[in-house]
Design an enzyme around this catalytic site. Sequence first.
Site, PDB file in Angstrom:
ATOM      1  N   PHE A  86       6.138 -60.476 -91.583  1.00 30.57           N
ATOM      2  CA  PHE A  86       6.069 -59.067 -92.005  1.00 30.57           C
ATOM      3  C   PHE A  86       4.814 -58.862 -92.873  1.00 30.57           C
ATOM      4  O   PHE A  86       4.176 -59.839 -93.266  1.00 30.57           O
ATOM      5  CB  PHE A  86       7.314 -58.760 -92.832  1.00 30.57           C
ATOM      6  CG  PHE A  86       7.346 -59.670 -94.016  1.00 30.57           C
ATOM      7  CD1 PHE A  86       6.908 -59.229 -95.242  1.00 30.57           C
ATOM      8  CD2 PHE A  86       7.724 -61.006 -93.878  1.00 30.57           C
ATOM      9  CE1 PHE A  86       6.858 -60.089 -96.322  1.00 30.57           C
ATOM     10  CE2 PHE A  86       7.677 -61.871 -94.961  1.00 30.57           C
ATOM     11  CZ  PHE A  86       7.244 -61.405 -96.182  1.00 30.57           C
ATOM     12  N   SER A 110       7.100 -65.343-102.092  1.00 25.33           N
ATOM     13  CA  SER A 110       7.441 -65.605-100.699  1.00 25.33           C
ATOM     14  C   SER A 110       8.758 -64.929-100.357  1.00 25.33           C
ATOM     15  O   SER A 110       9.635 -64.786-101.201  1.00 25.33           O
ATOM     16  CB  SER A 110       7.534 -67.109-100.435  1.00 25.33           C
ATOM     17  OG  SER A 110       8.832 -67.578-100.766  1.00 25.33           O
ATOM     18  N   LYS A 111       8.845 -64.504 -99.108  1.00 25.48           N
ATOM     19  CA  LYS A 111      10.041 -63.784 -98.680  1.00 25.48           C
ATOM     20  C   LYS A 111      11.265 -64.700 -98.744  1.00 25.48           C
ATOM     21  O   LYS A 111      12.343 -64.299 -99.157  1.00 25.48           O
ATOM     22  CB  LYS A 111       9.855 -63.274 -97.258  1.00 25.48           C
ATOM     23  CG  LYS A 111      11.062 -62.485 -96.773  1.00 25.48           C
ATOM     24  CD  LYS A 111      10.645 -61.373 -95.872  1.00 25.48           C
ATOM     25  CE  LYS A 111      11.838 -60.522 -95.466  1.00 25.48           C
ATOM     26  NZ  LYS A 111      11.467 -59.471 -94.555  1.00 25.48           N
ATOM     27  N   ARG A 112      11.074 -65.939 -98.336  1.00 27.39           N
ATOM     28  CA  ARG A 112      12.193 -66.880 -98.303  1.00 27.39           C
ATOM     29  C   ARG A 112      12.784 -67.028 -99.708  1.00 27.39           C
ATOM     30  O   ARG A 112      13.988 -67.041 -99.907  1.00 27.39           O
ATOM     31  CB  ARG A 112      11.692 -68.233 -97.785  1.00 27.39           C
ATOM     32  CG  ARG A 112      12.774 -69.196 -97.369  1.00 27.39           C
ATOM     33  CD  ARG A 112      12.153 -70.448 -96.760  1.00 27.39           C
ATOM     34  NE  ARG A 112      10.958 -70.907 -97.461  1.00 27.39           N
ATOM     35  CZ  ARG A 112      10.961 -71.570 -98.610  1.00 27.39           C
ATOM     36  NH1 ARG A 112      12.088 -71.865 -99.208  1.00 27.39           N
ATOM     37  NH2 ARG A 112       9.820 -71.949 -99.181  1.00 27.39           N
ATOM     38  N   GLY A 120      12.812 -62.689-101.405  1.00 27.07           N
ATOM     39  CA  GLY A 120      13.502 -61.614-100.704  1.00 27.07           C
ATOM     40  C   GLY A 120      12.623 -60.408-100.413  1.00 27.07           C
ATOM     41  O   GLY A 120      11.391 -60.494-100.408  1.00 27.07           O
TER      42      GLY A 120
END
Length: 497
Positions: A28, A255-257, A260
Amino acid sequence: MDISSGFTDTSSPTSRPRVRFAPSPTGFLHVGSARTFIFNWLYARSHGGTMILRLDDTDVERNTEASVSSIFDGLKWLGLGWDEEYKQSERLALHRQTAERIFQRGLAYRDFTPAHTGDSEKSGAQGTWLFNPGMRELSPAESDRRAAAGEPFALRFRVPRDGLQVRFVDAVYGEQAKLAADIEDFALLRSDGMPTYHLASCADDADLGISHIIRGQDHLTNTFKHVLIFEAAGAKPPQFAHLPLLVAPDGTKLSKRRHGPVVSVTTYRDAGFLPEAFINFLCLLGWSPKNDREQMSLQELTAAFSLEGINRANAVVNFKEPATTPEGTFDPKAVWLNAEHIRALTVEDLSARLLPVVCAAGFNVEPARMLRVTPLIRERIKLLRDAVTAADFFFVDQLPPYDSAELIPQKGDAAMALKVLQRAREVLAGVEFKHDPLDGSLRAAAQELAIKPGQMFQPIRVAVCGRKNAPPLFETLEVLGRETTLARIEDAIRKLQ
Ligand code: GLU
């Protein structure tokens, strides 16, 4: 011998910069990428230059359509636009020609080492070939013979081992130097003929005439390899400016991981940030305007932006963990800036932006109604979607249930609330629904009842809004109109009886 990339003056009007934002469509649109886009855009616009969007989509195994959409959705929402657009996957011939040129100059060699199972190159692609020093020494005749026999090979850069220093000047991080011998013989082409990021990026940057590469600090060390490639391909390296990393409050890379939705651009869009406020917020992450101002319009940002103002220290995004509710997690400065930008909009503009948000929440609202409600809530909302909770009672026929105890004024009781509402019913049946007559007649009614104006207003406010915390009363009544007001007062009287 030294290889170096000088940092030349581009402030002269004859040199119009060409910059690029080059996302890989493998995820994304990250807030850090959005900031990279914005800084490139500001640099281009403030120097009369060209902004280029280039999709770095040669890693076919990791590219996804969803990622391409996320990037375009995010950029479209930012609304800044760009002047030229390219896809690396459509430029493979150029990449291969560039590799061929470097090979013909003896600055690259074929590596026939088959990949080991489970091992892969740093670039992350599957089935790539590992570095094998023996291949560097293969005689040209032997190399040609094996290639002609159809043996697959990767092409590796022959990094000089003779004490050469690779140098460049970064506009943010200053003089950079590294002993070439400390750089591995990195791949230019994979065994399947696809270019690596390093090759494709440099070949395109050279071909597109990129004058300044403005990108994340995580690419700073790659730049030594890039300087080697530019020189080997006979191109002058562009100027470099690396941007400090965005980090979480605990100092870890965003980071998204780990963190979120708060790292994804569309989260901000969906929560009701204005793109201009979000842009303003991102600009303050790692860049300090000379004027020390915080709230700035796009025009002001463009006028003030300079590479010299970019800091080296990591920039902290102060969201709160755990990321349970998106509202709770946003950096307070982002929210504050959004409220400021909301107040800077004209009522018409704000109203037009609120309308789709309110409609998306399930309310059926006419533009004319939204326009009348907007001035009543503009001081009370920080995010566009706050309008849904701040103004819902304007958009429904029937108020949602509320506690009748709320109708009781301060230092009063249920009997006082009832008296107030019954008197209000009479007064409001006859008065003109305009601010001043409403104000005058309700104050007079309070006097008659020998109560404070506040004790008069609160039951009415709760009766028409369903809660105490609501916009100014007389303006609210004006917008609601006589019929709705009287019906809601009637309901409240029934609740109290
Ligand atoms: N595709 C690379 C990335 O997304 C581009 C880096 C660069 O700007 O060279 O990290």
